[in-house]
Design an enzyme around this catalytic site. Structure first.
Site, PDB file in Angstrom:
ATOM      1  N   HIS A 195       0.846  -1.201   0.000  1.00 42.89           N
ATOM      2  CA  HIS A 195       0.000   0.000   0.000  1.00 42.89           C
ATOM      3  C   HIS A 195       0.878   1.247   0.000  1.00 42.89           C
ATOM      4  O   HIS A 195       1.284   1.724  -1.047  1.00 42.89           O
ATOM      5  CB  HIS A 195      -0.931  -0.053   1.213  1.00 42.89           C
ATOM      6  CG  HIS A 195      -2.039   0.958   1.204  1.00 42.89           C
ATOM      7  ND1 HIS A 195      -2.248   1.853   0.178  1.00 42.89           N
ATOM      8  CD2 HIS A 195      -3.024   1.214   2.118  1.00 42.89           C
ATOM      9  CE1 HIS A 195      -3.299   2.598   0.453  1.00 42.89           C
ATOM     10  NE2 HIS A 195      -3.791   2.236   1.624  1.00 42.89           N
TER      11      HIS A 195
ATOM     12  N   HIS B 213      -0.131   0.106 -12.193  1.00 40.80           N
ATOM     13  CA  HIS B 213      -0.950   0.365 -11.013  1.00 40.80           C
ATOM     14  C   HIS B 213      -2.117  -0.607 -11.005  1.00 40.80           C
ATOM     15  O   HIS B 213      -2.701  -0.894 -12.057  1.00 40.80           O
ATOM     16  CB  HIS B 213      -1.472   1.812 -11.025  1.00 40.80           C
ATOM     17  CG  HIS B 213      -1.993   2.281  -9.702  1.00 40.80           C
ATOM     18  ND1 HIS B 213      -3.258   1.956  -9.254  1.00 40.80           N
ATOM     19  CD2 HIS B 213      -1.426   3.038  -8.736  1.00 40.80           C
ATOM     20  CE1 HIS B 213      -3.442   2.512  -8.066  1.00 40.80           C
ATOM     21  NE2 HIS B 213      -2.362   3.172  -7.727  1.00 40.80           N
TER      22      HIS B 213
ATOM     23  N   ASP C 164       4.223   6.547  -7.354  1.00 43.38           N
ATOM     24  CA  ASP C 164       5.215   6.091  -6.375  1.00 43.38           C
ATOM     25  C   ASP C 164       6.640   6.199  -6.919  1.00 43.38           C
ATOM     26  O   ASP C 164       7.578   6.467  -6.166  1.00 43.38           O
ATOM     27  CB  ASP C 164       4.930   4.638  -5.968  1.00 43.38           C
ATOM     28  CG  ASP C 164       3.593   4.491  -5.270  1.00 43.38           C
ATOM     29  OD1 ASP C 164       3.329   5.261  -4.342  1.00 43.38           O
ATOM     30  OD2 ASP C 164       2.801   3.619  -5.677  1.00 43.38           O
TER      31      ASP C 164
END
Length: 431
Positions: free
Chosen positions: A265, A306, A364
């Site tokens: 996460h 993703h 990210d």
């Protein structure tokens, strides 16, 4: 006329008619609540095909690459707004007027300090404790300092809680870092913006004051906007489930932080930096690319693709530009690790293997690079994610408790254990 779907059974059992609901956007939802009265439940591990609530806060379309906060596209907010305004939007449903924004910012500034005795809570941890462990513990401990007179079902009380959390979590995060580093705590400066204040608490010391760079502060503020909310993900669902019992809101937000800390996460940007460190040099990239394409090799490129966005992550283009702004401001484009990152990005955007599978660099990938450029250690990456997500968590918590149909969460299960059996005394049991 309202649409319905009819569930029929191969064994001739009576059919069941279920209503179909349609939101503003997104796929239609079959309301299955009536199944329980007929002796059935649905089985959906991971809740990947289950709507757990009604929400008007955030909308994601992973196929089209869309992310809206209260109907506003994320790119418009990232480039034209700031984190304080977005926090107000998430909480109240509308963008503030100039007067409302000023009042909101003043309220946040009023709550930035932590209770003086909370310093003792920090000192109860080992100096080597991970900042996220400290953040979870200290945020949960707020429930011991701000519990009396709290009525979760009073909208005014919930608003005070929301302001306290948005204001205090940056102080908790910065102090977790300072404690980890063995440095004295730095108190907030209410003359500074939200992002500037956090940078001040992180990087200044009694002997070396820190003057935030406006380009870097704006980049950090933009990252906070991009991470402010992301619909019903694991951590948000954790906050809602904990809050559904009427639990203390500070404990609920701490539970969300605990969920966020998981490497699947909120820990993804940490994994990106570890991957770049493992690559070590630009010359080694082809070997890692080859391994990434080899199905028999367990190695995976971190920060690409993703789970939700099957197209481009709408936040990625924004944070990519922000990343370049930061690298240029700090003159870091020649840094060896950043060279590796930029070469990886080039390959992913040009290589047919990645294009065909839509394995584009995601938020990210870039956020980890930006954090490292700002001098933020890897151990603090998820802490900053938690900071940003606090506004979304409290908005989701507030929305849930405002819903007249609100109930305590109680997922069902498919039991696969032993059938009923008789207890055997220990002396009669056989190996």
């Amino acid at each position: 006329m309202k649409k319905t779907v009819t569930l029929t059974f191969s064994d001739g059992s009576p059919s069941i008619e279920l209503p179909i609901e349609q939101g503003t956007y997104g796929k239609p939802v079959i309301d299955i609540r009536a199944l329980g009265a007929h002796g059935y439940f649905t089985h959906d591990p991971g809740f990947t095909a289950t709507s757990s609530c009604t929400s008007a806060i955030t909308y994601i379309d992973g196929d089209e690459g869309l992310l809206y906060y209260r109907g506003y596209p994320i790119d418009e907010l990232a480039y034209q707004s700031d984190y304080m305004e977005v926090s107000y939007l998430l909480l109240h449903g509308e963008l503030p007027t100039a007067e409302q924004k000023t009042a909101f910012e003043q309220s946040i500034r009023h709550h930035t300090l932590l209770h003086d005795q909370m310093e003792n809570v920090f000192r109860g941890f080992r100096r080597s404790a991970h900042p996220m462990a400290v953040m979870i513990g200290v945020t949960g401990a707020m429930s011991a300092f701000y519990h009396s007179g709290l009525d979760n079902f009073n909208p005014q009380h919930r608003e005070v809680v929301a302001h306290r959390l948005i204001a205090k979590v940056p102080t908790v995060a910065a102090w977790a870092y300072k404690f980890n580093e063995g440095q004295p705590f730095v108190y907030p400066q209410n003359r500074l913006s939200y992002a500037e204040n956090f940078m001040h608490m992180m990087f200044s010391s009694p002997c070396e004051p820190y003057e935030p760079n406006p380009v870097l502060a704006r980049a950090l503020d933009r990252i906070f906007i991009l991470h402010a909310d992301h619909e019903q993900n694991a951590s948000t669902s954790t906050v809602r489930l904990a809050g559904s019992s009427g639990a203390n809101p500070y404990a609920c937000i701490a539970s969300g932080m605990a969920s966020l800390w998981g490497p699947l996460h909120g820990g993804a940007n940490e994994a990106v930096l570890r991957m770049l460190e493992e690559m070590d040099h630009v010359s080694k990239i082809p070997e890692f690319i080859r391994r990434a394409k080899d199905k028999s090799d367990p190695f995976r490129l971190m920060g690409f693709g993703h789970r939700i966005y099957k197209n481009v992550d709408p936040r990625a283009a924004i944070i990519r530009q922000t990343c370049y702004e930061v690298l240029d401001e700090l003159d870091l484009r020649d840094d060896p690790q950043f060279k590796i990152a930029l070469e990886l990005e080039r390959i992913a955007l040009e290589d047919e293997y990645f294009i065909a599978r839509k394995l584009y660099p995601n938020v990210d990938f870039y956020s980890g690079i930006i954090f490292r450029a700002l001098g933020i250690p890897t151990s603090m990456f998820t802490a900053l994610f938690a900071m940003a997500r606090t506004a979304g968590w409290v908005a989701q918590w507030h929305e849930m408790l405002s819903d007249p149909a609100h109930k305590i969460g109680r997922p069902r299960q498919l039991y696969t254990g032993s059938a009923r059996r008789e207890f055997v005394p220990i002396e009669q049991r056989k190996a």
